[in-house]
Design an enzyme around this catalytic site. Sequence first.
Site, PDB file in Angstrom:
ATOM      1  N   HIS A  18     -30.401  57.325  -6.589  1.00 53.59           N
ATOM      2  CA  HIS A  18     -29.466  57.211  -7.717  1.00 53.59           C
ATOM      3  C   HIS A  18     -30.276  57.173  -9.008  1.00 53.59           C
ATOM      4  O   HIS A  18     -30.633  56.119  -9.512  1.00 53.59           O
ATOM      5  CB  HIS A  18     -28.632  55.928  -7.575  1.00 53.59           C
ATOM      6  N   HIS A  20     -30.363  59.351 -12.828  1.00 53.60           N
ATOM      7  CA  HIS A  20     -29.740  60.345 -13.702  1.00 53.60           C
ATOM      8  C   HIS A  20     -30.816  61.112 -14.482  1.00 53.60           C
ATOM      9  O   HIS A  20     -31.653  60.506 -15.142  1.00 53.60           O
ATOM     10  CB  HIS A  20     -28.800  59.667 -14.690  1.00 53.60           C
ATOM     11  N   ASP A  22     -30.439  62.879 -17.198  1.00 48.28           N
ATOM     12  CA  ASP A  22     -30.332  62.704 -18.642  1.00 48.28           C
ATOM     13  C   ASP A  22     -30.547  61.256 -19.079  1.00 48.28           C
ATOM     14  O   ASP A  22     -30.472  60.964 -20.272  1.00 48.28           O
ATOM     15  CB  ASP A  22     -28.983  63.216 -19.159  1.00 48.28           C
ATOM     16  N   GLY A 210     -19.249  57.906 -15.185  1.00 49.78           N
ATOM     17  CA  GLY A 210     -18.673  57.734 -16.512  1.00 49.78           C
ATOM     18  C   GLY A 210     -17.841  56.474 -16.606  1.00 49.78           C
ATOM     19  O   GLY A 210     -17.820  55.647 -15.684  1.00 49.78           O
ATOM     20  N   HIS A 237     -19.759  56.542  -8.282  1.00 46.83           N
ATOM     21  CA  HIS A 237     -19.959  55.341  -9.090  1.00 46.83           C
ATOM     22  C   HIS A 237     -18.694  54.481  -8.964  1.00 46.83           C
ATOM     23  O   HIS A 237     -17.608  54.936  -9.341  1.00 46.83           O
ATOM     24  CB  HIS A 237     -20.150  55.693 -10.568  1.00 46.83           C
ATOM     25  N   GLU A 240     -18.806  49.154 -10.721  1.00 44.03           N
ATOM     26  CA  GLU A 240     -19.815  48.844 -11.734  1.00 44.03           C
ATOM     27  C   GLU A 240     -19.164  48.100 -12.896  1.00 44.03           C
ATOM     28  O   GLU A 240     -19.682  47.085 -13.365  1.00 44.03           O
ATOM     29  CB  GLU A 240     -20.476  50.130 -12.225  1.00 44.03           C
ATOM     30  N   ASP A 334     -31.315  54.149 -11.441  1.00 42.20           N
ATOM     31  CA  ASP A 334     -30.205  54.566 -12.295  1.00 42.20           C
ATOM     32  C   ASP A 334     -30.725  55.435 -13.438  1.00 42.20           C
ATOM     33  O   ASP A 334     -30.466  56.626 -13.479  1.00 42.20           O
ATOM     34  CB  ASP A 334     -29.431  53.364 -12.832  1.00 42.20           C
TER      35      ASP A 334
END
Length: 402
Positions: A18, A20, A22, A210, A237, A240, A334
């Site tokens: 997991h 990202h 970006d 998101g 996701h 969270e 993350d």
Amino acid sequence: MQHYPKEFIQSIPKTDLHVHLDGSLREQTLIDIAREEKIELPSYTPEGLNELVFKPHYESLDEYLRGFGLTTKVMQRAEHLQQIAFELAWDNAREGVRHLEVRFAPQLHVTEELPFSQVMHAVDEGLRRARTEINATLPPEEPEFDYGIIVIAMRFFAPNFSRYYQTLSSVHSYSSQQEIIQMASRELARATVKLRNETDLQIVGFDLAGSEFGYPAGDHEEAFDYVHEHFLNKTVHAGEAYGPESIFQAITKLHADRIGHGLRLFSPDHIRDTSIENPDEYVERLIDYIANNRTTIEVCLTSNLQTAPDIPSVQDHSLREMLKHRLSVTFCTDNRLVSHTTVTKEIELALETFSIPPKQLKDIIVYGFKRSFSYKRYPEKREYVRRVITRYEELEKQYGIT
């Protein structure tokens, strides 16, 4: 509490399932591309960016996500996507990560000049080139480095998020926001399956990410049904920034094989669905269901502490309960930049805080490989996991872990 030498944690083969793309740029790369593309940043030094944008703590998940508005701006060309993916692979390999699953939302990068297929090829090329270089440097006893790409659909977006979303919203100006978001997910699901089937790109999974509150997983059921019917792995996701019912939706409506974060799994007080009459019983049954099905939770300690003001320290993280209930968990970053972390740091943070005996630690590390979304056939994956276990046991003996 068991002591583990730092060198042992650095040396063992690891996964990051997991992370990202970006959210994991090198600061200097962000600055260099911004200057090259004449993109305005709040600061042009790593120190300035870390003070103003990529902070140690955030007010909420939404504030945490704002930094991505900057990073995605420098990821609008194929060569920049390729560079960032290449650097991320090397950053992971240097700390012993041997299987990396990079996730990102392609629709944040699609433009008239850069269609979906080119976005995906650029990221894959960067990871593939890094893999070749990395494996050429590894000694024979080390498991080889490999990767997979997870495609993200967005729970929420506005037209200003990207040129793709701007065009989509403009063309469908008489549709509701919810309908446009669903359209984007469906189109992404079809494009992802087609590219996975017709190319050698290492696309291994589909995700939903998101803003969680107010944007339920169920809105994306059709897209996830499509990828599910085409044998693509799913991670979502969930839990969270919302309660256990969000995790339940991810599993039952979106067929999630893994859960991203799962932070609120043990929080009946976070249940907002008024139809759930007995929250405590609901949570107990959900925990048992996850445990029995070995649904793996991608735990991201540092980022959770940054985005959840009601969790003052790692001592209060629900990982304690996950370990107690013997759930399948794996340690993840993350976002390496936004959270200023590495896989090694995440593991060390867990070991410094919770009692994790050697057998349980080994299970957690190995399960990261077992529950990975490998593009390889199952017999090949089993053989690879066996090599990982052999290497892990060699390092246990070397460092006296008993």
